[in-house]
Design an enzyme around this catalytic site. Structure first.
Site, PDB file in Angstrom:
ATOM      1  N   ARG A  37     123.010  80.771 -10.153  1.00  0.00           N
ATOM      2  CA  ARG A  37     123.240  81.964  -9.322  1.00  0.00           C
ATOM      3  C   ARG A  37     123.512  81.445  -7.918  1.00  0.00           C
ATOM      4  NH1 ARG A  37     120.865  87.385  -9.683  1.00  0.00           N
ATOM      5  NH2 ARG A  37     120.754  87.170 -11.924  1.00  0.00           N
ATOM      6  N   SER A 139     124.493  90.034 -11.536  1.00  0.00           N
ATOM      7  CA  SER A 139     123.646  91.221 -11.632  1.00  0.00           C
ATOM      8  C   SER A 139     123.764  92.090 -10.374  1.00  0.00           C
ATOM      9  CB  SER A 139     122.210  90.797 -11.911  1.00  0.00           C
ATOM     10  OG  SER A 139     121.426  91.916 -12.229  1.00  0.00           O
ATOM     11  N   ASP A 296     122.150  99.031 -12.487  1.00  0.00           N
ATOM     12  CA  ASP A 296     122.641  98.024 -11.552  1.00  0.00           C
ATOM     13  C   ASP A 296     124.032  97.579 -12.038  1.00  0.00           C
ATOM     14  OD1 ASP A 296     121.890  96.525 -13.745  1.00  0.00           O
ATOM     15  OD2 ASP A 296     120.980  94.903 -12.593  1.00  0.00           O
ATOM     16  N   ASP A 298     125.463  95.107 -13.553  1.00  0.00           N
ATOM     17  CA  ASP A 298     125.727  94.574 -14.898  1.00  0.00           C
ATOM     18  C   ASP A 298     125.000  95.378 -15.979  1.00  0.00           C
ATOM     19  OD1 ASP A 298     123.208  93.567 -14.151  1.00  0.00           O
ATOM     20  OD2 ASP A 298     123.419  91.796 -15.428  1.00  0.00           O
ATOM     21  N   ASP A 300     121.964  96.027 -16.839  1.00  0.00           N
ATOM     22  CA  ASP A 300     120.771  95.639 -17.603  1.00  0.00           C
ATOM     23  C   ASP A 300     119.497  96.231 -17.008  1.00  0.00           C
ATOM     24  OD1 ASP A 300     120.593  93.957 -15.397  1.00  0.00           O
ATOM     25  OD2 ASP A 300     120.210  92.126 -16.543  1.00  0.00           O
ATOM     26  N   ARG A 301     119.610  96.868 -15.829  1.00  0.00           N
ATOM     27  CA  ARG A 301     118.448  97.531 -15.236  1.00  0.00           C
ATOM     28  C   ARG A 301     118.718  99.024 -15.105  1.00  0.00           C
ATOM     29  NH1 ARG A 301     118.002  92.508 -12.581  1.00  0.00           N
ATOM     30  NH2 ARG A 301     115.840  91.843 -12.256  1.00  0.00           N
ATOM     31  N   THR A 374     106.520  86.045 -15.670  1.00  0.00           N
ATOM     32  CA  THR A 374     107.515  86.950 -15.099  1.00  0.00           C
ATOM     33  C   THR A 374     108.906  86.660 -15.650  1.00  0.00           C
ATOM     34  OG1 THR A 374     106.231  86.745 -13.103  1.00  0.00           O
ATOM     35  CG2 THR A 374     108.317  87.883 -12.910  1.00  0.00           C
ATOM     36  N   GLU A 398     109.399  95.082 -17.360  1.00  0.00           N
ATOM     37  CA  GLU A 398     108.913  94.439 -16.141  1.00  0.00           C
ATOM     38  C   GLU A 398     109.133  95.398 -14.974  1.00  0.00           C
ATOM     39  OE1 GLU A 398     111.035  90.809 -15.400  1.00  0.00           O
ATOM     40  OE2 GLU A 398     112.939  91.820 -15.113  1.00  0.00           O
ATOM     41  N   LYS A 412     116.442  92.746 -21.215  1.00  0.00           N
ATOM     42  CA  LYS A 412     116.444  94.085 -20.631  1.00  0.00           C
ATOM     43  C   LYS A 412     117.808  94.737 -20.850  1.00  0.00           C
ATOM     44  CE  LYS A 412     116.978  92.151 -15.964  1.00  0.00           C
ATOM     45  NZ  LYS A 412     116.726  90.732 -16.259  1.00  0.00           N
TER      46      LYS A 412
END
Length: 586
Positions: A37, A139, A296, A298, A300-301, A374, A398, A412
């Site tokens: 990243r 993301s 978000d 991408d 996934d959230r 985490t 999470e 996720k």
């Protein structure tokens, strides 16, 4: 061979700009369990054509070593809509270069022909029984960033030691292979496959196993607004609603189409609160929608907001939505499994910095709860282990608004979470209950869990190291704090060093990692606070929670106690003025 990044470097050399060159070439991006990243741009410290080629060459060699049938099974590659004009980098270009690398070695590649949500990559790995998956995405990071996220054959993100093995292989394969730059070669290759149509059909078929109230969905008058925050989510959430027989949500027009500039938001991250949802609130008011679903970029959230009786909007925290979805998914399971003995094989998971509400529900209802380190890489891998033992993993979450509601994706997934939330809200509406009222009912039954999380920004790794060293040598060498302001510390777990004061041998049960900082303090008043560094951003984060047993309903008192604990934590343990830390601002 990218003319734009080459020109940047040549110009810096001509100017003799050593400082900038040091920034670009001083150190290589580190390949960790989250993959890569970084900002797009020139040099080995950035995401660009060359670093993507090098990374994929290393990954390819590592996979060849681990899978004798790699050339039979192959890999999947997906990408989001990010692009960076000044360096010529884009997620699609990086995905094509990665595909070219594998195909040049005779490895079949399932390359999506268009943008997809991140969860489609782990889904495809599992569904097509591939060796690995790559998702090119950053993301919800700022627009200049990109990333390279890697999944193993089990459909979960990689964990150690794979990150080290891949990292080593990248170091050993830095010179681009002969055809590395020519991504046009893949278009005529028999090894290139497009999984887009199949996966779009199969994924939406699979998530329907989580649809329990089709008749209510068909009849509901509840209206939803959806925003994909200039990312990939729009089309897929529309299809998910269709799969559940729900009327499509109103899409925020200014944000529904992918735009790598993210023009309407400061940060494309729905976790950052109301600022990202301004346009959603306006559309909801106009169309009379009660609930906002925000993905978000991408997808996934998922963030959720609901209009309250007062006319105010409540944005649910990740922990609150985790409580609601955990309650809902268990309730649906219970109603479909009349056999009481089946509960002994039911599991839910959450990460150690998330609310312990699932633990409270599990204790009362009789299923299993486990916490992991985490990040979804841990929950995905643990879920797969449990599923391989014949267990049912119903849900994992999470606090960073990540939810795994469907066993077909071991990561996720903001698409399935959005439509399952919509079904839950539609069901509750038939009982004249809002999401907020049901959340209170969950806390009334299982005990209030009040949480508060935030972060400080710090760009200097030395300061971060010093801050955590101070906590480990608080009252002399190797002594942790005994109190934080007026709050007495009753237990300490340090997952950087492996120390846990609550264990008989003082050794932590969860895996430890020397490369990241993480200390959890338990307080005599029932509070818990964790301080940790982020793996992908220059942040020191904290998470705090006070859990009360069922029956203690003085919520305001609990909130006040937690606020005071957090203030003490910031003042005594973070010392933002002394350490020159920048606070999270809305």
């Amino acid at each position: 061979q990218n003319p734009k990044t080459s020109a940047t470097v040549k110009q810096l050399v001509a100017e003799g700009n050593a400082a900038e060159l040091q920034k670009y070439f001083g150190s290589r991006m580190e390949f960790g369990t989250a993959g890569l990243r970084a900002a797009m741009g020139a040099g080995i410290s950035h995401m660009n054509d060359l670093t993507i080629i090098q990374t994929t060459q290393g990954f390819c060699r590592y996979l060849e070593k681990n899978f004798s049938d790699l050339k039979k099974r192959g890999v999947v590659i997906g990408f989001d809509a990010r692009a960076h004009l000044s360096s010529g980098g884009s997620s699609k270009r990086f995905a094509r270069l990665a595909a070219n690398t594998f195909i040049s070695q005779g490895v079949p590649v399932y390359l999506f022909s268009d943008i997809t949500p991140t969860p489609f990559v782990p889904y495809t790995v599992t569904h097509l029984k591939l060796c690995a998956g790559i998702m090119v995405t950053a993301s919800h990071n700022p627009k200049q960033d990109n990333g390279y996220k890697v999944y193993w054959e089990n459909g979960a993100q990689i964990i150690s030691p794979h990150d080290k093995g891949i990292s080593q292989a990248i170091e050993e394969n830095q010179e681009p292979w002969p055809q590395a730059w020519n991504d046009k070669l893949i278009d005529s290759s028999l090894l290139l496959h497009d999984p887009y149509a199949t996966v779009n059909k199969e994924y939406f078929k699979d998530i329907q196993k989580q649809c329990f109230h089709r008749n209510i969905n068909k009849a509901t008058n509840l209206k939803f607004v959806h925003t994909s925050v200039h990312g990939v989510g729009h089309k897929f959430v529309q299809l998910a609603f269709k799969a559940f027989d729900l009327s499509p949500p109103f899409a925020v027009p200014e944000q529904k189409d992918p735009d790598p500039e993210f023009p309407t938001v400061k940060y494309p991250n729905p976790e950052e609160g109301k600022g990202v949802l301004t346009l959603s609130f306006a559309l909801a008011e106009k169309d009379g929608a009660k609930i906002i679903l925000a993905n978000d970029p991408d997808a996934d959230r998922l963030a959720v907001a609901e209009k309250q009786e007062s006319g105010e909007w409540k944005v649910f925290s990740g922990n609150e939505l985790g409580a609601l979805l955990g309650w809902w998914i268990f309730t649906c399971w219970k109603n479909h499994n009349r056999d009481n003995s089946a509960i002994k094989d039911v599991y839910m998971l959450s990460s150690t910095v998330s609310s312990k509400i699932l633990r409270a529900i599990a204790l009362k209802e009789g299923f299993h709860f486990e916490e992991t380190l985490t990040g979804f890489k841990w929950m995905g891998n643990r879920a797969k282990q449990l599923m391989d033992q014949g267990k049912a993993v119903l849900f994992a979450f999470e606090e960073a608004i990540g939810y795994m509601c469907c066993p077909a994706v071991l990561d996720k997934d903001g698409v399935s979470a959005a439509v399952i939330t919509a079904e839950m809200a539609s069901f509750l509406a038939t009982r004249n209950l809002s999401l907020s009222q049901q959340l209170k009912a969950v806390y009334d039954e299982y005990g209030f869990h009040i949480t508060k999380a935030s972060y400080f920004i710090c760009h200097d790794p030395k300061v971060i190291q010093q801050l955590f060293d101070n906590l480990r040598n608080f009252d002399g060498k190797n002594t942790y704090p005994k109190s934080c302001g007026r709050f007495k510390v009753s237990g300490i777990r340090d997952l950087t060093t492996g120390y846990d004061s609550s264990q008989p041998d003082q050794k932590a049960i969860l895996p430890t990692s020397k490369s990241s900082q993480m200390i959890t303090f338990t307080f005599a008043n029932g509070g818990v606070a964790t301080m940790r560094t982020s793996g992908t951003e220059p942040k020191i984060k904290y998470y705090s929670e006070i859990c009360a047993p069922p029956g203690n309903s003085d919520v305001e008192q609990l909130k006040k106690e937690l606020d005071e604990l957090v203030n003490a934590l910031e003042k005594h343990f973070f010392q933002p003025e002394k350490n020159n830390l920048q606070r999270k601002t809305e």
